[in-house]
Structure formats: C-alpha cells, structure tokens
Design a protein around this motif. Structure first.
Motif, PDB file in Angstrom:
ATOM      1  N   THR A 357      14.370  48.242  50.428  1.00 36.14           N
ATOM      2  CA  THR A 357      12.927  48.106  49.864  1.00 36.14           C
ATOM      3  C   THR A 357      12.701  48.282  48.372  1.00 36.14           C
ATOM      4  O   THR A 357      13.418  49.334  47.853  1.00 36.14           O
ATOM      5  N   LYS A 358      11.810  47.393  47.346  1.00 37.39           N
ATOM      6  CA  LYS A 358      11.958  46.556  46.428  1.00 37.39           C
ATOM      7  C   LYS A 358      10.169  47.738  46.394  1.00 37.39           C
ATOM      8  O   LYS A 358       9.875  47.078  46.908  1.00 37.39           O
ATOM      9  N   TRP A 359       9.879  48.232  44.840  1.00 36.67           N
ATOM     10  CA  TRP A 359       8.567  48.195  44.969  1.00 36.67           C
ATOM     11  C   TRP A 359       8.686  46.962  43.428  1.00 36.67           C
ATOM     12  O   TRP A 359       8.940  47.040  42.018  1.00 36.67           O
ATOM     13  N   LEU A 360       7.178  46.679  43.546  1.00 40.48           N
ATOM     14  CA  LEU A 360       6.784  45.755  42.843  1.00 40.48           C
ATOM     15  C   LEU A 360       5.103  46.193  42.233  1.00 40.48           C
ATOM     16  O   LEU A 360       4.464  46.846  43.113  1.00 40.48           O
ATOM     17  N   ASN A 366       1.415  49.239  42.992  1.00 42.12           N
ATOM     18  CA  ASN A 366       3.100  49.420  43.147  1.00 42.12           C
ATOM     19  C   ASN A 366       2.765  49.363  45.150  1.00 42.12           C
ATOM     20  O   ASN A 366       2.204  49.537  45.965  1.00 42.12           O
ATOM     21  N   PHE A 369       8.486  45.900  48.714  1.00 41.78           N
ATOM     22  CA  PHE A 369       8.808  44.038  49.006  1.00 41.78           C
ATOM     23  C   PHE A 369      10.543  45.096  50.563  1.00 41.78           C
ATOM     24  O   PHE A 369      11.422  44.768  49.252  1.00 41.78           O
ATOM     25  N   SER A 401       3.213  37.886  43.392  1.00 44.79           N
ATOM     26  CA  SER A 401       3.805  38.973  42.740  1.00 44.79           C
ATOM     27  C   SER A 401       4.922  39.571  42.639  1.00 44.79           C
ATOM     28  O   SER A 401       5.137  40.998  42.947  1.00 44.79           O
ATOM     29  N   ALA A 402       5.947  39.135  43.550  1.00 45.85           N
ATOM     30  CA  ALA A 402       7.375  39.532  43.211  1.00 45.85           C
ATOM     31  C   ALA A 402       8.405  37.678  43.233  1.00 45.85           C
ATOM     32  O   ALA A 402       8.936  37.805  41.785  1.00 45.85           O
ATOM     33  N   PHE A 403       9.248  37.455  44.593  1.00 49.61           N
ATOM     34  CA  PHE A 403      10.663  36.634  43.913  1.00 49.61           C
ATOM     35  C   PHE A 403      10.311  34.861  43.992  1.00 49.61           C
ATOM     36  O   PHE A 403       9.097  34.856  44.905  1.00 49.61           O
ATOM     37  N   ILE A 425      16.585  35.347  48.773  1.00 45.61           N
ATOM     38  CA  ILE A 425      15.686  35.284  46.862  1.00 45.61           C
ATOM     39  C   ILE A 425      17.068  34.442  45.984  1.00 45.61           C
ATOM     40  O   ILE A 425      18.023  34.643  45.645  1.00 45.61           O
ATOM     41  N   LYS A 427      15.866  34.426  41.817  1.00 46.80           N
ATOM     42  CA  LYS A 427      15.457  35.123  40.236  1.00 46.80           C
ATOM     43  C   LYS A 427      15.128  34.926  39.045  1.00 46.80           C
ATOM     44  O   LYS A 427      15.440  34.862  37.829  1.00 46.80           O
TER      45      LYS A 427
END
Length: 533
Positions: A357-360, A366, A369, A401-403, A425, A427
């Motif tokens: 998990t990534k925090w965006l 926050n 994701f 707000s992500a990828f 994904i 980038k």
C-alpha cells in the motif's frame, strides 16, 4: 430585498401621507398544525425584510385557534426552522393569548346588534348561504334579542351546549355577492383540550374573526397574506370597523402571490394525506418541500433565501421551476462542500506492479492506494469505442491524485461477469482526457445512498383532486457505494461533493449514533437543467 416591490411602494406612500414610521409593524402568523414549507418562507422573508428595512418590529404569532390539529411539537419545529433560516423575531405571541380580549370584542358586536347565536347546524348554515349568484336565506335565529344572544353566548363559553349545537355568527348581509360576508361564523364549540390553555375554553374563534382582531390588538400596520385571502379582505375590514377605538390605527391587509413549485405541493392538508398514506415518511421526508425536509435533504439556508429573493414579490400567480431553486443550491454548495472520493457500482482493478500500500496526498489528507482499487463500472468498456476516453484494454487513464494506469486484460468469473481488470501503473506525468476517481478496496468504507427524484410525475399536482395517483414510485432509490475512510467521521452539517457524482449530505435520521451504519442523501447532481420563472 434589493428590488422595490409593490408592497414597499404602498408602505412608502403611507409614510408620505402621514403614517409615522414608529407605527410600522409586521408579523408572520403560522398555524401550528404542521411543518413550515417553502411557501411560508416567502411570507417570512417578506415580513422580516420589511421590518429590517424600516427598522420596526417583526412578530412571530402562532395562530392557535383550533385545538383539534394543533400541537406543541409543531410550535417547536416552526421555531427551529425559522431560526435555521436565519430570521429573528423580536416578540413571540399566540392567538390564544388574546382569547379573553376576543371574547369581549365579540360581546361588543352582540351589543351593537351585529352578531347573534345561531342554533342551526353548520350544514344548514352552509345551505342557506347558497352561491354568490343567488340570494342567501336568513337564519330564523337572526332576530334574537341582544339579551338572549349575550346569555346564549355566555352559555356557549361555559360549556352548556354540545359541539355543533350552536355558533356565534356576524350579522352582515345574506345577499352579498361575496360569500364571506353572508353572516360568517365567529365562534364554534370545540370540547377538546387546548395545548396551551388546557380546558379553560369551550369556544374557539374562527380564523376570520381572530386574525384581524389580533392584528389590531398587536398594532400591526400592514397585514400581508397570499392571494387566496383577497376575498376575505372585505370581512377583515368590516370586523375592524366595528371594534375600533378612537385614535387607534387600523391594520391594512394586502395580498401577494403564493409560491407554487413545479412537481410539488404547498398544501399542509395534502402533505398530511401523503404522511397518513405512508407515501412519505413524515414531515421531514427529503422529498417534501418542508423546511425540515429540505434541511435533511441537504439544502442550505443561503440557497433557499437567495431563491426567494430572486422570484420576488408580486400579485401575478405563476409556477416556479424547481431548477431555479437548484441553481442557487448548486451555486452555494460549490463554495462549501468537501470533496470526497466515493464509488458507485464498483469494478475491481488489480495493479500487477504494486505489492504494498502507498499513501498519497488528496486535498488535506493522506489516502491509501492498494493493490486492488475500485472504480465505477461505467468508467470501463470492454470494446473500445470512438470518443470513449475512460478505461479500456490498452488505453491509459489518470487516477485522481494518484498514478497513470493502463488496462492489460480482463479476468472473468464462470458466469461471464468481470472479476477484475488487470492493470499496470505508469509513472508518467502526461495529460490524458480522462481522470477517474477511485477508492482502495482494502480500506473502503461501505455506505448507503438515497437517490431522490421528483415526488410527482405531473407538473402541477396541487390542482388535482386525486393527486396521489400521480406519485413517482421511483422518487427514492437506495443504492450501495464505497467511500474513502474520511467519511467515517461525517456529520450532517457538512456538505460533501462526491467527485463526478454530485453533492451529498449525511442523513442523521437514518445513520446510527456511532456512524457504523452510514446513510447519505443525494442533494443534487452536477448537471443543471434550464429553468423558467
């Protein structure tokens, strides 16, 4: 009120002709037998605005002359609604405060030979009044002596008669083309406990008798009411002419058009029918144009008051398009609503090149994701079509707000429905024509949403007798959705913009206290239709 309306011109003329400004006074007199609706707001707004403009009293008077339908709960609801709208009254009064004075004034009319006790039934009285195109028939009790009338009226007051056994009537003109002047009823016997005066009274004044005399007793300068009371005006003036004292300024009645809203009703009587037939839940049902219903739906005081200000005050009857109200609502919500990501009818995306998990950062918080996320099913199409810029196999889109992601393949269940879409994904910071909102599946918050439509299928249900036959059976639909955890602490005062879906608010009545079961009401969509005044 920005534009000068015809009532302000009348008041200005009265001042110019010698009416002292200190004698100006306005009031709003609701009957506590139901909840306030949009039509009432027009009257409140008018009287309150005039009081502010001329720096004079604005009185809230409850017209509580009928103990059959009036309750304390309605008084509380009315005051709550007026306060919520932002209007303040300088004095709170009740018609029942003047029962003694009204009784004395009625005796004054009897002593003048202008009122009598009629021992006929209401049905018989109605028959004798007949139509405006033919002469009425005088009551056989019309010539009772003043002494007998005083004695009988006293007995009525003391509870010596049964309900319907007799009434007090004004003695005016049974041949008048105005039915209201054909010896109208002033008092009737009602043996029911009054919420405020208890069992003290057995007789209660009618609206026509109490209304004008209360205006007189409270020194109201201008009595403003809607056009349906214009035929009562001669009676209003007749009563005042018989009870006035020397040097006392008489109130003047003026009428303005009532508020009629398309696809809705503004009758408390008809709203009661809807409640009794369980077509709507109660007075605060979000489909009703009551103030409590609009508040629960998510409407704001600013939007309602700006709408009332826009339609203005006139004598011309018309139906207002509901989209005008929604225009001001959306304009207000755009300034105050908090943006949240919520997914309806979810479709799962599995990210092949993400293991943890990534925090965006989204707005001021926050958000997680995760490997599996939800998007809306309508944002994906298996076979790409021209000008469909959202997700399809081999096509890239941007996630809010992500990828950037690209759909690689579809994994289906045995029944042929989609299990998930395998994505990857990227980038890159390229711009794409579609940006989708999403929610991390693992961290998603299940919520329920009430979607509302018009309550009626016809434009003017108010004018139809069998109006319940035209109810829109799909006026409320409840659906499931998945939201970000931010809504765990939602409250009913805050308005929320669910990205790409519209404006919503928490339904406090359906949501439990600890927010473990969250229910939201859709306030309005982003799309705005045309409106006409």
């Amino acid at each position: 009120m920005s534009k000068t309306n015809f009532l302000e011109k009348i008041i200005d003329k009265d001042i110019k002709n010698g009416l002292p400004k200190k004698n100006l006074s306005f009031r709003f007199p609701p009957e506590p037998n139901g909840f306030l609706h949009l039509g009432h707001v027009k009257s409140i707004y008018l009287n309150y605005s005039l009081a502010r403009k001329y720096k004079c009293p604005f009185i809230l008077r409850f017209d509580d002359t009928n103990p059959i339908n009036e309750e304390t709960k309605f008084i509380k609801a009315i005051k709550k609604d007026i306060n919520w709208l932002g209007f303040k009254w300088c004095k709170e009064t009740y018609a029942s405060d003047y029962f003694v004075e009204l009784y004395k004034l009625a005796k004054k009319l009897i002593l003048q030979g202008k009122a009598f006790v009629d021992s006929q039934t209401k049905k018989k009285i109605k028959e004798q009044r007949r139509s405006s195109y033919e002469d009425g028939i005088e009551s056989p009790y019309r010539k009772r002596s003043i002494y007998d009338n005083l004695e009988l009226f006293k007995k009525m007051k003391n509870g010596c008669f049964k309900e319907g056994e007799c009434v007090l009537r004004a003695k005016i003109d049974m041949n008048s083309p105005n039915i209201n002047l054909r010896d109208p009823i002033m008092y009737r016997i009602i043996k029911k406990k009054h919420y405020k005066t208890g069992k003290k009274w057995f007789i209660y004044p009618t609206y026509d008798w109490a209304h004008g005399q209360n205006d007189y007793l409270e020194k109201i300068s201008h009595s403003l009411c809607t056009l349906e009371f214009q035929h009562n005006k001669p009676l209003y003036n007749w009563f005042l002419s018989k009870i006035k004292s020397y040097g006392h300024i008489l109130p003047k009645q003026y009428e303005f058009s009532r508020l009629n809203l398309n696809y809705s009703i503004m009758s408390k009587t008809k709203m009661k029918v809807l409640i009794e037939k369980q077509i709507v839940d109660n007075w605060d049902d979000p489909r009703l144009p009551t103030i409590s219903g609009l508040r629960r739906r998510g409407f704001t005081p600013d939007a309602i008051c700006n709408f009332i200000k826009e339609i203005g005050i006139s004598k011309r009857e018309n139906n207002i398009d509901i989209y005008l109200l929604e225009f001001y609502l959306k304009k207000n919500l755009a300034k105050i609503a908090e943006q949240v990501m919520v997914v309806f009818n979810p479709l799962t995306l599995k990210i092949e090149n993400l293991n943890e998990t990534k925090w965006l950062r989204f707005k001021d918080r926050n958000i997680p994701f995760s490997k599996e996320i939800y998007i809306e099913s309508k944002d994906f199409i298996e076979n790409k079509k021209d000008k469909f810029w959202r997700l399809s196999i081999g096509q890239k889109v941007r996630l809010k707000s992500a990828f950037t992601i690209k759909a690689k393949s579809i994994i289906k269940k045995k029944n042929g429905s989609i299990k998930y879409i395998l994505c990857k994904i990227y980038k890159d910071k390229s711009k794409y024509k579609a940006t989708l909102h999403w929610v991390a599946k693992k961290y998603s918050l299940p919520i329920k949403i009430n979607l509302y439509g018009k309550l009626f299928n016809i434009k003017c249900p108010e004018k139809i007798k069998n109006f319940t036959d035209y109810i829109n059976k799909k006026s409320r639909i409840q659906v499931n959705a998945f939201a970000e955890q931010f809504l765990r602490n939602a409250n009913s005062k805050t308005k929320y913009q669910f990205l790409r879906n519209g404006y919503f608010c928490l339904d406090n009545k359906s949501t439990n206290k600890n927010n473990s079961k969250l229910v939201f009401n859709k306030i309005i969509s982003f799309k705005q239709k045309r409106f006409n005044i």
